[in-house]
Motif scaffolding. Structure first.
Motif, PDB file in Angstrom:
ATOM      1  N   LEU A 171       0.838  -1.200   0.000  1.00  0.00           N
ATOM      2  CA  LEU A 171       0.000   0.000   0.000  1.00  0.00           C
ATOM      3  C   LEU A 171       0.871   1.247   0.000  1.00  0.00           C
ATOM      4  O   LEU A 171       1.982   1.221   0.546  1.00  0.00           O
ATOM      5  N   PRO A 172       0.382   2.350  -0.544  1.00  0.00           N
ATOM      6  CA  PRO A 172       1.173   3.591  -0.573  1.00  0.00           C
ATOM      7  C   PRO A 172       1.222   4.313   0.776  1.00  0.00           C
ATOM      8  O   PRO A 172       2.001   5.240   0.949  1.00  0.00           O
ATOM      9  N   VAL A 173       0.369   3.902   1.716  1.00  0.00           N
ATOM     10  CA  VAL A 173       0.327   4.508   3.052  1.00  0.00           C
ATOM     11  C   VAL A 173       0.153   3.409   4.088  1.00  0.00           C
ATOM     12  O   VAL A 173      -0.240   2.289   3.776  1.00  0.00           O
ATOM     13  N   MET A 174       0.431   3.751   5.334  1.00  0.00           N
ATOM     14  CA  MET A 174       0.140   2.849   6.443  1.00  0.00           C
ATOM     15  C   MET A 174      -1.349   2.991   6.768  1.00  0.00           C
ATOM     16  O   MET A 174      -1.928   4.072   6.582  1.00  0.00           O
ATOM     17  N   VAL A 175      -1.949   1.932   7.243  1.00  0.00           N
ATOM     18  CA  VAL A 175      -3.377   1.931   7.555  1.00  0.00           C
ATOM     19  C   VAL A 175      -3.578   1.385   8.964  1.00  0.00           C
ATOM     20  O   VAL A 175      -3.035   0.343   9.310  1.00  0.00           O
ATOM     21  N   ASP A 176      -4.346   2.111   9.771  1.00  0.00           N
ATOM     22  CA  ASP A 176      -4.798   1.618  11.060  1.00  0.00           C
ATOM     23  C   ASP A 176      -6.306   1.424  10.965  1.00  0.00           C
ATOM     24  O   ASP A 176      -7.019   2.338  10.527  1.00  0.00           O
ATOM     25  N   ILE A 177      -6.770   0.251  11.340  1.00  0.00           N
ATOM     26  CA  ILE A 177      -8.206  -0.012  11.410  1.00  0.00           C
ATOM     27  C   ILE A 177      -8.566  -0.082  12.890  1.00  0.00           C
ATOM     28  O   ILE A 177      -8.048  -0.919  13.619  1.00  0.00           O
ATOM     29  N   ILE A 178      -9.416   0.836  13.312  1.00  0.00           N
ATOM     30  CA  ILE A 178      -9.840   0.881  14.714  1.00  0.00           C
ATOM     31  C   ILE A 178     -11.160   0.141  14.829  1.00  0.00           C
ATOM     32  O   ILE A 178     -12.139   0.502  14.175  1.00  0.00           O
ATOM     33  N   ARG A 179     -11.157  -0.905  15.644  1.00  0.00           N
ATOM     34  CA  ARG A 179     -12.361  -1.706  15.830  1.00  0.00           C
ATOM     35  C   ARG A 179     -12.876  -1.560  17.254  1.00  0.00           C
ATOM     36  O   ARG A 179     -12.118  -1.305  18.175  1.00  0.00           O
ATOM     37  N   HIS A 180     -14.169  -1.710  17.408  1.00  0.00           N
ATOM     38  CA  HIS A 180     -14.793  -1.624  18.724  1.00  0.00           C
ATOM     39  C   HIS A 180     -14.747  -2.997  19.394  1.00  0.00           C
ATOM     40  O   HIS A 180     -15.019  -4.019  18.753  1.00  0.00           O
ATOM     41  N   PRO A 181     -14.409  -3.068  20.684  1.00  0.00           N
ATOM     42  CA  PRO A 181     -14.284  -4.363  21.358  1.00  0.00           C
ATOM     43  C   PRO A 181     -15.603  -5.129  21.492  1.00  0.00           C
ATOM     44  O   PRO A 181     -15.591  -6.344  21.700  1.00  0.00           O
ATOM     45  N   ALA A 182     -16.741  -4.452  21.366  1.00  0.00           N
ATOM     46  CA  ALA A 182     -18.027  -5.141  21.469  1.00  0.00           C
ATOM     47  C   ALA A 182     -18.319  -5.992  20.227  1.00  0.00           C
ATOM     48  O   ALA A 182     -19.160  -6.885  20.273  1.00  0.00           O
ATOM     49  N   GLU A 183     -17.630  -5.705  19.138  1.00  0.00           N
ATOM     50  CA  GLU A 183     -17.810  -6.487  17.914  1.00  0.00           C
ATOM     51  C   GLU A 183     -16.944  -7.733  17.994  1.00  0.00           C
ATOM     52  O   GLU A 183     -15.760  -7.638  18.318  1.00  0.00           O
ATOM     53  N   LYS A 184     -17.499  -8.882  17.685  1.00  0.00           N
ATOM     54  CA  LYS A 184     -16.732 -10.130  17.730  1.00  0.00           C
ATOM     55  C   LYS A 184     -15.633 -10.090  16.682  1.00  0.00           C
ATOM     56  O   LYS A 184     -15.912  -9.860  15.504  1.00  0.00           O
ATOM     57  N   ILE A 185     -14.414 -10.309  17.101  1.00  0.00           N
ATOM     58  CA  ILE A 185     -13.273 -10.280  16.180  1.00  0.00           C
ATOM     59  C   ILE A 185     -13.425 -11.355  15.104  1.00  0.00           C
ATOM     60  O   ILE A 185     -13.030 -11.161  13.959  1.00  0.00           O
ATOM     61  N   SER A 186     -14.021 -12.478  15.445  1.00  0.00           N
ATOM     62  CA  SER A 186     -14.184 -13.567  14.478  1.00  0.00           C
ATOM     63  C   SER A 186     -15.182 -13.218  13.371  1.00  0.00           C
ATOM     64  O   SER A 186     -15.182 -13.843  12.319  1.00  0.00           O
ATOM     65  N   LYS A 187     -16.007 -12.204  13.590  1.00  0.00           N
ATOM     66  CA  LYS A 187     -16.993 -11.779  12.586  1.00  0.00           C
ATOM     67  C   LYS A 187     -16.545 -10.524  11.840  1.00  0.00           C
ATOM     68  O   LYS A 187     -17.210 -10.079  10.915  1.00  0.00           O
ATOM     69  N   SER A 188     -15.444  -9.952  12.237  1.00  0.00           N
ATOM     70  CA  SER A 188     -14.984  -8.684  11.666  1.00  0.00           C
ATOM     71  C   SER A 188     -14.324  -8.878  10.308  1.00  0.00           C
ATOM     72  O   SER A 188     -13.453  -9.729  10.139  1.00  0.00           O
ATOM     73  N   THR A 189     -14.720  -8.068   9.338  1.00  0.00           N
ATOM     74  CA  THR A 189     -14.055  -8.083   8.030  1.00  0.00           C
ATOM     75  C   THR A 189     -12.729  -7.332   8.085  1.00  0.00           C
ATOM     76  O   THR A 189     -11.906  -7.471   7.193  1.00  0.00           O
ATOM     77  N   ALA A 190     -12.507  -6.554   9.141  1.00  0.00           N
ATOM     78  CA  ALA A 190     -11.249  -5.815   9.284  1.00  0.00           C
ATOM     79  C   ALA A 190     -10.063  -6.740   9.512  1.00  0.00           C
ATOM     80  O   ALA A 190      -8.922  -6.382   9.229  1.00  0.00           O
ATOM     81  N   VAL A 191     -10.311  -7.946   9.998  1.00  0.00           N
ATOM     82  CA  VAL A 191      -9.246  -8.910  10.279  1.00  0.00           C
ATOM     83  C   VAL A 191      -8.466  -9.257   9.014  1.00  0.00           C
ATOM     84  O   VAL A 191      -7.268  -9.510   9.059  1.00  0.00           O
ATOM     85  N   HIS A 192      -9.114  -9.235   7.883  1.00  0.00           N
ATOM     86  CA  HIS A 192      -8.454  -9.647   6.642  1.00  0.00           C
ATOM     87  C   HIS A 192      -7.359  -8.683   6.197  1.00  0.00           C
ATOM     88  O   HIS A 192      -6.402  -9.099   5.550  1.00  0.00           O
ATOM     89  N   GLY A 193      -7.475  -7.425   6.555  1.00  0.00           N
ATOM     90  CA  GLY A 193      -6.474  -6.436   6.152  1.00  0.00           C
ATOM     91  C   GLY A 193      -5.061  -6.787   6.585  1.00  0.00           C
ATOM     92  O   GLY A 193      -4.155  -6.889   5.743  1.00  0.00           O
ATOM     93  N   PRO A 194      -4.817  -6.975   7.881  1.00  0.00           N
ATOM     94  CA  PRO A 194      -3.463  -7.313   8.333  1.00  0.00           C
ATOM     95  C   PRO A 194      -2.949  -8.644   7.794  1.00  0.00           C
ATOM     96  O   PRO A 194      -1.743  -8.857   7.714  1.00  0.00           O
ATOM     97  N   LEU A 195      -3.850  -9.537   7.419  1.00  0.00           N
ATOM     98  CA  LEU A 195      -3.419 -10.810   6.839  1.00  0.00           C
ATOM     99  C   LEU A 195      -2.882 -10.621   5.423  1.00  0.00           C
ATOM    100  O   LEU A 195      -2.047 -11.390   4.965  1.00  0.00           O
ATOM    101  N   LEU A 196      -3.373  -9.583   4.740  1.00  0.00           N
ATOM    102  CA  LEU A 196      -2.986  -9.342   3.352  1.00  0.00           C
ATOM    103  C   LEU A 196      -1.863  -8.330   3.186  1.00  0.00           C
ATOM    104  O   LEU A 196      -1.161  -8.345   2.184  1.00  0.00           O
ATOM    105  N   SER A 197      -1.715  -7.429   4.139  1.00  0.00           N
ATOM    106  CA  SER A 197      -0.710  -6.379   3.974  1.00  0.00           C
ATOM    107  C   SER A 197       0.018  -6.080   5.282  1.00  0.00           C
ATOM    108  O   SER A 197      -0.623  -5.880   6.317  1.00  0.00           O
TER     109      SER A 197
END
Length: 148
Positions: free
Chosen positions: A45-71
């Motif tokens: 990616l041309p920039v660094m990315v931080d994805i801020i997630r709320h702890p009440a959301e189940k991490i196993s259901k979060s689509t944000a998890v895929h980002g760090p796995l790919l980049s």
């Protein structure tokens, strides 16, 4: 028949080396790809990315998890433990009332982009965090899609 058997893909769970949990494709708890890591693309990616997630959301259901796995440029951060951000180099993508259209911002001056991953109700609490107060918020222009 052997021809029919050769087309069947056997799916196996793998045990995470970090947390010891059994998972099929990836471990959402420790952000580890399971099995053959060479089949997962690495995205630059041309920039660094931080994805801020709320702890009440189940991490196993979060689509944000895929980002760090790919980049390696993407970091998943759980609210409220937010780092301090530099407002002159960090942009926040969130459609708040005062957000600018992304097409009206010079993106070349920014080194990091924040994404907020939560429900609309949780968003207000995240946006109120002191470390996000002086950041420029941008929003995508309204697009017509088949979904929204």
């Amino acid at each position: 028949s052997s021809k029919a058997r050769s087309s069947v893909v056997v799916l196996a769970e793998h045990v995470s080396k970090q947390c010891g949990r059994s998972r099929m494709w990836y471990c959402s708890d420790c952000l580890e790809v399971m099995g053959d890591k060479s089949v997962v693309p690495k995205v630059e990616l041309p920039v660094m990315v931080d994805i801020i997630r709320h702890p009440a959301e189940k991490i196993s259901k979060s689509t944000a998890v895929h980002g760090p796995l790919l980049s390696p440029h993407i970091k998943l951060i759980t609210f409220p433990e937010l780092p301090t951000y530099n407002p002159s180099t960090t942009l926040m993508l969130y459609p708040s009332e005062d957000a600018k259209a992304i097409k009206d911002v010079d993106l070349s001056q920014y080194e990091k982009v924040l994404f907020i991953d939560c429900t609309w109700t949780q968003g207000a609490g995240i946006l109120a965090h002191e470390n996000l107060q002086n950041l420029t918020a941008v929003k995508l222009e309204r697009e017509t899609t088949a979904f929204w």
